[in-house]
Design a protein around this motif. Structure first.
Motif, PDB file in Angstrom:
ATOM      1  N   UNK A  94       0.979  -1.240  -0.226  1.00  0.00           N
ATOM      2  CA  UNK A  94       0.267   0.002   0.041  1.00  0.00           C
ATOM      3  C   UNK A  94       0.926   1.454   0.252  1.00  0.00           C
ATOM      4  N   UNK A  95       0.206   2.073  -0.666  1.00  0.00           N
ATOM      5  CA  UNK A  95       1.020   3.441  -0.358  1.00  0.00           C
ATOM      6  C   UNK A  95       0.062   5.023   0.202  1.00  0.00           C
ATOM      7  N   UNK A  96       0.928   5.188   0.605  1.00  0.00           N
ATOM      8  CA  UNK A  96       0.719   6.406   1.831  1.00  0.00           C
ATOM      9  C   UNK A  96      -0.117   7.479   0.795  1.00  0.00           C
ATOM     10  N   UNK A  97      -1.041   8.479   0.400  1.00  0.00           N
ATOM     11  CA  UNK A  97      -1.766   9.314  -0.166  1.00  0.00           C
ATOM     12  C   UNK A  97      -1.544  10.261   0.138  1.00  0.00           C
ATOM     13  N   UNK A  98      -0.798  10.663   1.936  1.00  0.00           N
ATOM     14  CA  UNK A  98      -0.580  12.029   1.869  1.00  0.00           C
ATOM     15  C   UNK A  98      -0.111  12.205   3.970  1.00  0.00           C
ATOM     16  N   UNK A  99       0.581  13.127   4.262  1.00  0.00           N
ATOM     17  CA  UNK A  99       1.064  13.567   5.725  1.00  0.00           C
ATOM     18  C   UNK A  99       0.561  14.730   5.626  1.00  0.00           C
ATOM     19  N   UNK A 100       0.505  15.286   6.994  1.00  0.00           N
ATOM     20  CA  UNK A 100       0.370  16.158   7.825  1.00  0.00           C
ATOM     21  C   UNK A 100       0.807  16.558   9.466  1.00  0.00           C
ATOM     22  N   UNK A 101       0.972  17.193   8.951  1.00  0.00           N
ATOM     23  CA  UNK A 101       2.409  17.644  10.771  1.00  0.00           C
ATOM     24  C   UNK A 101       3.290  16.886  11.277  1.00  0.00           C
ATOM     25  N   UNK A 102       3.661  16.040   9.985  1.00  0.00           N
ATOM     26  CA  UNK A 102       5.354  15.690  10.285  1.00  0.00           C
ATOM     27  C   UNK A 102       6.311  17.079  11.275  1.00  0.00           C
ATOM     28  N   UNK A 103       6.208  17.926  10.721  1.00  0.00           N
ATOM     29  CA  UNK A 103       7.334  19.078  11.477  1.00  0.00           C
ATOM     30  C   UNK A 103       7.178  18.852  12.729  1.00  0.00           C
ATOM     31  N   UNK A 104       5.860  19.842  12.669  1.00  0.00           N
ATOM     32  CA  UNK A 104       5.007  20.173  13.906  1.00  0.00           C
ATOM     33  C   UNK A 104       5.324  18.969  15.120  1.00  0.00           C
ATOM     34  N   UNK A 105       5.115  17.363  14.665  1.00  0.00           N
ATOM     35  CA  UNK A 105       5.248  16.432  15.591  1.00  0.00           C
ATOM     36  C   UNK A 105       3.778  16.060  17.122  1.00  0.00           C
ATOM     37  N   UNK A 106       2.966  17.676  16.898  1.00  0.00           N
ATOM     38  CA  UNK A 106       1.572  17.365  17.840  1.00  0.00           C
ATOM     39  C   UNK A 106       1.037  15.981  17.323  1.00  0.00           C
ATOM     40  N   UNK A 107       1.054  16.026  16.411  1.00  0.00           N
ATOM     41  CA  UNK A 107      -0.528  15.508  15.918  1.00  0.00           C
ATOM     42  C   UNK A 107       0.355  14.782  13.918  1.00  0.00           C
TER      43      UNK A 107
END
Length: 151
Positions: free
Chosen positions: A95-108
């Protein structure tokens, strides 16, 4: 009269669009999405995440079928869970991830796999957004039903 006989065919269409077990954008089907959720939960548990939950939201959402929610104690831990989840679902399950959010902030950190959405929180942010209450109508799947245990 012939018009009346053809109108009965309209009755075969379901009136509730959520009556189908899954209407996710991706055609995994519920069982495949459940396998993805199980693997994501396993990765979180293997990385000592706290309060790991798997929720079946297929009855409430037309876009995704499962949530995995987990709490990490540090930015490093959340990043490790995120990266290892990607690795396990991509290499191990195709499977492939379609999106990611918040990685830099790392709280969510939100990882979107289409039929599965993984939510990785720090403790304060998880408590603030309280997805468990927001999605209270979802079906909570006990980890033991997935062959997993919280450590």
């Amino acid at each position: 009269m012939s018009d009346q006989s053809t109108s009965s065919s309209d009755e075969s269409q379901p009136s509730n669009p959520m009556a189908h077990p899954s209407r996710a954008i991706r055609p995994h089907g519920l069982e495949e999405a459940r396998k993805l959720a199980t693997e994501a939960a396993r990765v979180a548990l293997d990385n000592n995440a706290q309060d790991v939950m798997v929720m079946d939201v297929s009855g409430q959402s037309a876009e995704f079928d499962f949530f995995v929610i987990a709490t990490g104690t540090s930015r490093r831990q959340l990043h490790a869970i995120s990266e290892q989840t990607d690795d396990a679902l991509e290499k191990g399950m195709g499977d492939r991830r379609q999106g990611i959010e918040g990685y830099q902030e790392s709280s969510w950190i939100v990882l979107d796999y289409g039929s599965l959405v993984v939510h990785l929180f720090d403790d304060e942010t998880r408590e603030y957004y309280d997805l468990e209450s927001l999605w209270a109508d979802a079906k909570l799947i006990p980890l033991s039903d997935l062959g997993l245990t919280q450590r």
